[in-house]
Design an enzyme around this catalytic site. Structure first.
Site: not given
Length: 237
Positions: A83-84, A197-199
């Site tokens: 995650t960032n 953001c990883t999403e």
């Protein structure tokens, strides 16, 4: 092959993508039946989000350190925070373990610089866009000129992440809103957009942007495969 330690669950949706990408990457490079050697520590994200919202970053750091130590004891040769936002405590985590931490911003910045770009827009949680732990690393270590959306757009980007994407909801209206944010960053001079953001990669793809997108999830996972197979990811800073 080195063992990858993944600190995940923030959210599990993007951690599942990490797992697929590192295994796909190893199989692509080695062929046959090869897959990644990896360990995953997966948080209950509700607990982490409560600490974020309450500004209890020291408590969050303690949990991240505990996760990294568990992975180290389990045999991981290096760790990565999937995650960032939680890279806010990357320095604390690295100081607490004896194995390397692969920072998500470094392979992203290296690829951007290799492509000859410097001025980029950054999308992510409010913490990532507004605090210095992430933007500062991109600027000071890698020489990038980082633009973030204006206050209203930052609220929109953050809200979509926490109210929709981490809950597995991908909505057309939010895709249109993100496209508009990206266009406004382009008009301000951004020549590329970091999906910080990883999403976000669940919502936005290359067809949604007039400038190149740099997906931190994919680039982080690619760098992990490189390290796992015995190559040190180049430090472009």
């Amino acid at each position: 092959m080195k063992t990858i330690g993944l600190i995940g669950g923030m959210s599990w949706d993007s951690t599942a993508v990490y797992y697929r990408l590192v295994n796909d990457g190893v199989r692509r490079r080695l062929g046959g039946l090869h897959s990644a050697r990896c360990l995953i520590w997966s948080f209950d994200f509700a607990e982490i989000e409560q600490l974020q919202r309450a500004d209890r970053w020291d408590d969050a750091a303690e949990r991240m350190i505990d996760a990294a130590r568990r992975l180290e004891r389990g045999g991981a040769d290096f760790v990565m925070i999937c995650t960032n936002t939680m890279h806010r405590m990357a320095g604390d985590v690295q100081a607490a373990i004896d194995i390397p931490l692969l920072h998500i911003a470094d392979p992203t910045a290296a690829r951007i610089r290799a492509d000859g770009l410097r001025r980029v827009g950054l999308l992510g949680t409010a913490f990532t866009m507004e605090q210095d732990f992430y933007r500062g690393r991109l600027t000071e270590r890698h020489g990038l000129d980082v633009l973030v959306p204006d206050a209203d757009d930052r609220r929109t980007v953050h809200r979509v992440i926490y109210e929709e994407l981490v809950r597995g909801r991908v909505l057309p209206d939010s895709r249109r809103a993100y496209r508009a944010v990206i266009e406004r960053l382009r008009r301000r001079g951004a020549r590329a957009i970091i999906l910080g953001c990883t999403e976000i990669m669940l919502l936005i793809g290359p067809d949604d942007s007039p400038v190149p997108l740099y997906d931190t999830t994919a680039l982080h996972a690619e760098a992990a495969v490189t390290m796992s197979l015995g190559q040190t990811f180049p430090d472009e800073g």
